[in-house]
Design a protein around this motif. Sequence first.
Motif, PDB file in Angstrom:
ATOM      1  N   ILE A 108     104.443  35.470   1.478  1.00 53.79           N
ATOM      2  CA  ILE A 108     103.143  36.078   1.183  1.00 53.79           C
ATOM      3  C   ILE A 108     103.076  37.496   1.756  1.00 53.79           C
ATOM      4  O   ILE A 108     102.681  38.445   1.070  1.00 53.79           O
ATOM      5  CB  ILE A 108     102.003  35.214   1.755  1.00 53.79           C
ATOM      6  N   ILE A 109     103.478  37.633   3.013  1.00 56.50           N
ATOM      7  CA  ILE A 109     103.400  38.936   3.672  1.00 56.50           C
ATOM      8  C   ILE A 109     104.313  39.952   2.984  1.00 56.50           C
ATOM      9  O   ILE A 109     103.905  41.079   2.679  1.00 56.50           O
ATOM     10  CB  ILE A 109     103.780  38.803   5.164  1.00 56.50           C
ATOM     11  N   LYS A 110     105.537  39.550   2.702  1.00 56.33           N
ATOM     12  CA  LYS A 110     106.515  40.461   2.089  1.00 56.33           C
ATOM     13  C   LYS A 110     106.057  40.919   0.714  1.00 56.33           C
ATOM     14  O   LYS A 110     106.118  42.123   0.397  1.00 56.33           O
ATOM     15  CB  LYS A 110     107.873  39.766   2.000  1.00 56.33           C
ATOM     16  N   GLN A 111     105.580  39.977  -0.115  1.00 56.45           N
ATOM     17  CA  GLN A 111     105.174  40.350  -1.462  1.00 56.45           C
ATOM     18  C   GLN A 111     103.882  41.172  -1.453  1.00 56.45           C
ATOM     19  O   GLN A 111     103.721  42.108  -2.249  1.00 56.45           O
ATOM     20  CB  GLN A 111     104.994  39.097  -2.336  1.00 56.45           C
ATOM     21  N   THR A 112     102.964  40.859  -0.555  1.00 49.28           N
ATOM     22  CA  THR A 112     101.716  41.611  -0.471  1.00 49.28           C
ATOM     23  C   THR A 112     101.988  43.077  -0.113  1.00 49.28           C
ATOM     24  O   THR A 112     101.291  43.984  -0.586  1.00 49.28           O
ATOM     25  CB  THR A 112     100.770  40.977   0.564  1.00 49.28           C
ATOM     26  N   ARG A 113     102.985  43.318   0.695  1.00 47.50           N
ATOM     27  CA  ARG A 113     103.337  44.686   1.056  1.00 47.50           C
ATOM     28  C   ARG A 113     103.994  45.444  -0.096  1.00 47.50           C
ATOM     29  O   ARG A 113     103.987  46.675  -0.138  1.00 47.50           O
ATOM     30  CB  ARG A 113     104.280  44.675   2.264  1.00 47.50           C
ATOM     31  N   MET A 114     104.568  44.677  -1.046  1.00 49.24           N
ATOM     32  CA  MET A 114     105.280  45.288  -2.167  1.00 49.24           C
ATOM     33  C   MET A 114     104.366  45.485  -3.380  1.00 49.24           C
ATOM     34  O   MET A 114     104.222  46.589  -3.906  1.00 49.24           O
ATOM     35  CB  MET A 114     106.474  44.411  -2.551  1.00 49.24           C
ATOM     36  N   LEU A 115     103.727  44.383  -3.815  1.00 50.95           N
ATOM     37  CA  LEU A 115     102.874  44.411  -5.007  1.00 50.95           C
ATOM     38  C   LEU A 115     102.068  43.128  -5.002  1.00 50.95           C
ATOM     39  O   LEU A 115     102.643  42.042  -5.030  1.00 50.95           O
ATOM     40  CB  LEU A 115     103.727  44.495  -6.279  1.00 50.95           C
ATOM     41  N   ASN A 116     100.735  43.242  -4.935  1.00 47.99           N
ATOM     42  CA  ASN A 116      99.964  42.004  -4.826  1.00 47.99           C
ATOM     43  C   ASN A 116      99.228  41.614  -6.099  1.00 47.99           C
ATOM     44  O   ASN A 116      98.856  40.463  -6.261  1.00 47.99           O
ATOM     45  CB  ASN A 116      98.975  42.087  -3.653  1.00 47.99           C
ATOM     46  N   HIS A 117      99.021  42.543  -7.040  1.00 50.66           N
ATOM     47  CA  HIS A 117      98.370  42.153  -8.286  1.00 50.66           C
ATOM     48  C   HIS A 117      98.530  43.231  -9.356  1.00 50.66           C
ATOM     49  O   HIS A 117      98.329  44.409  -9.097  1.00 50.66           O
ATOM     50  CB  HIS A 117      96.875  41.888  -8.078  1.00 50.66           C
ATOM     51  N   VAL A 118      98.897  42.784 -10.565  1.00 48.88           N
ATOM     52  CA  VAL A 118      98.911  43.689 -11.724  1.00 48.88           C
ATOM     53  C   VAL A 118      98.387  43.002 -12.978  1.00 48.88           C
ATOM     54  O   VAL A 118      98.232  43.640 -14.003  1.00 48.88           O
ATOM     55  CB  VAL A 118     100.322  44.241 -12.017  1.00 48.88           C
ATOM     56  N   SER A 119      98.123  41.713 -12.907  1.00 43.75           N
ATOM     57  CA  SER A 119      97.684  40.898 -14.036  1.00 43.75           C
ATOM     58  C   SER A 119      98.818  40.716 -15.033  1.00 43.75           C
ATOM     59  O   SER A 119      99.833  41.423 -15.004  1.00 43.75           O
ATOM     60  CB  SER A 119      96.450  41.487 -14.724  1.00 43.75           C
ATOM     61  N   CYS A 120      98.638  39.757 -15.918  1.00 45.08           N
ATOM     62  CA  CYS A 120      99.729  39.369 -16.818  1.00 45.08           C
ATOM     63  C   CYS A 120      99.894  40.306 -18.012  1.00 45.08           C
ATOM     64  O   CYS A 120     100.746  40.069 -18.865  1.00 45.08           O
ATOM     65  CB  CYS A 120      99.532  37.937 -17.298  1.00 45.08           C
ATOM     66  N   VAL A 121      99.113  41.381 -18.110  1.00 49.51           N
ATOM     67  CA  VAL A 121      99.337  42.349 -19.188  1.00 49.51           C
ATOM     68  C   VAL A 121     100.522  43.246 -18.861  1.00 49.51           C
ATOM     69  O   VAL A 121     100.966  44.032 -19.702  1.00 49.51           O
ATOM     70  CB  VAL A 121      98.083  43.212 -19.446  1.00 49.51           C
ATOM     71  N   TYR A 122     101.041  43.159 -17.617  1.00 45.96           N
ATOM     72  CA  TYR A 122     102.237  43.885 -17.224  1.00 45.96           C
ATOM     73  C   TYR A 122     103.318  42.891 -16.814  1.00 45.96           C
ATOM     74  O   TYR A 122     103.039  41.734 -16.512  1.00 45.96           O
ATOM     75  CB  TYR A 122     101.950  44.818 -16.039  1.00 45.96           C
ATOM     76  N   GLU A 123     104.538  43.361 -16.788  1.00 43.70           N
ATOM     77  CA  GLU A 123     105.653  42.547 -16.345  1.00 43.70           C
ATOM     78  C   GLU A 123     105.991  42.873 -14.898  1.00 43.70           C
ATOM     79  O   GLU A 123     105.803  44.000 -14.440  1.00 43.70           O
ATOM     80  CB  GLU A 123     106.874  42.806 -17.230  1.00 43.70           C
ATOM     81  N   HIS A 124     106.464  41.854 -14.185  1.00 47.38           N
ATOM     82  CA  HIS A 124     106.974  42.091 -12.832  1.00 47.38           C
ATOM     83  C   HIS A 124     108.066  41.055 -12.550  1.00 47.38           C
ATOM     84  O   HIS A 124     108.047  39.937 -13.100  1.00 47.38           O
ATOM     85  CB  HIS A 124     105.852  42.020 -11.789  1.00 47.38           C
TER      86      HIS A 124
END
Length: 505
Positions: A108-124
Amino acid sequence: MKHIRTKLKDSDIQKLFYKRYGTYNPLPKLPSIDFTPPIYKGPSYEKAQSMQAENVFPQRQMYEEPLLLHSGKMQWLFDYTGKRYLDMFGGIATISVGHCHPRVTDAIIKQTRMLNHVSCVYEHPKLYEYVEKLVSTMPNHINTVYLVNSGSEANQLALQLARLYTGNQDIISIQNCYHGVSGTLHGLTALSATRYNQPVEHSIHHTMCPDVFKGIWGGKNCRDSPAQTQRACKCSQNHCFAADKYYEQLEDLFTYSLPRGNIAGFFAESIQGVGGVVQFPKGYLSKVYELVKTNGGLCIADEVQTGFGRTGEHFWNFQSHGVTPDIVVMAKGIANGFPMAAVATTSDIAKSLNPGFHFNTFGGNPVACAVGISVLEVIEDEKLQQNSLEVGTYFIEKLCGMRREWSIIGDVRGKGLMVGVELVEVKQDESDNKVHTMPLNSRAITHIKNDCSKMGLLLGIGGARSNVLRFMPPMCITKDDVDFTIVVLRRAMQNYYEAKYRNNI
C-alpha cells in the motif's frame, strides 16, 4: 411446545458442580505474542457510542457492550483499552492473510507513493500484473476480469452479465443464501432477516436449500467435510440419494415456475456463509449445473467467502464440487480488508457489456491491485491454503470431540477455516410427548457469544435462526489459537449450563 431442561451428561454435571462448589477455574489464557499495540488516542468510548447512536446509520451491534477496536496484528485485535482478542471471524472471512500484514502494508505504501488513482479510463501496469496472477488460479476459460469494490457490486454485475449474454431474465438462487442486499440482490438473497417490506423482482426464484443437517433429506454420508451430521441416511460413499431428492425440487421449479429452456442463470455459494456454513450434499451442484446449462442459463459461483484457499483443499471451493462455472464472483479475502472485489468470466460473456456503458470509478485502482498482488503472493509464499487445511481440520476434529460431550452442539460442519457450529436445545411436544431438537434461543446465544468476547475470543453468528457460531479467521492462525478457542468455548458452554441450571436463561 413445553420447554424441558437439556439432559446433561455426567461429565457436564460434574463440571458444573465443580465450578459451582469447588475451585473456580481461572480465565483461559491467550497465547503469548511479541507485539504491543499503540496507545489509543481517539474519541472516548462514551463519545463513540453517542456518535454511533446519533450520527451513523444504525448497525446491529455484535455484543451487549460494543467493541471499540483500534489496532490489529495478524490474528489479533486490540480495543481502546489495549485488551487483546483472538479474531476468529476475520471481518467475515475478509482478513485472509492477517491484520496489518507487513507485506500488504508495504505494498500500500509503495504504490501510494508511485500512483494512487487514475480510474479505469487509463491504463496502468499494476492492473495487468494483478489480472495475470488472478486468472492463473482459474479454469482456463475464465480469462477476463472486471474489478469492482465490493461483493455486492460484483454479484450485481454478474447478474447483469447473465441476463445480457443469454437474453433471458429468470435467475435462480438457493434458499438460505446470501449474495448481498442492495438493488436486485435484495431479492436474490433468500434470508428473511435481510428483507425489508418492499417488492422484489418477480423473475428471481429460490430453490429448496439442500441442508443435510436439518433439511428433509440427508445424513452422515452426505457432506464433503471432516465432520458429518449424526443423522442416519441411506446414502453411500459413491452416491448421495439426498442430492437426488433436493435436485428433484429444482426440477419441479423448472416444471412449474420457469420458462423451460430460457433462463438467465443460477447463483450459488459453494458453502453458504451467512446462512450458517451450510454444505450441500455431494454431487448436488454438478447435477444442478448440468440442468441450468441445458436450459440456456449461466452458472455463477459466489466465492466471496469461500475463495482464496480458505477451505483448504482447493483455491476456489467450487472445485471441490467438480463444477465449471461460467462466472466467478470474489471479494472479502481478495485484498485482506482493502475495498476490492472482482467478476471473472469468459471473454465472450464479458463482451455482453459492449453495446451499453458500464463504469466503475474505483475499480482496478492501482493501490487495490498492488494489495491484491501482495495477498496472492503471501498466500502462496506462506502456504496459507495448506495451513487452512491442516489447522482447520484440527479445529473441526476438536469441535467434533466437544459435540460428543455437550448436547447443546447439534452439528459441526465446514472445511478448512470456514467452520460452523449449530447450537440447539430440546423441547417436548405435549401433543405427542416427543422430544424435538430446536434452534438454541437468542438469549442463550447472546450469553455464549458475550462470554466468549469477555474471555478474548471473537466469533460470528449466522444461520436463518441466528444459532450458528461461525469461524472464519485469518488463515495464519495456529493450533495454539485453536486450543485457546476450544478452552473458551468449553468455558462458555459451562457458564451457559450453570445459568440454565439456575434458571437464569
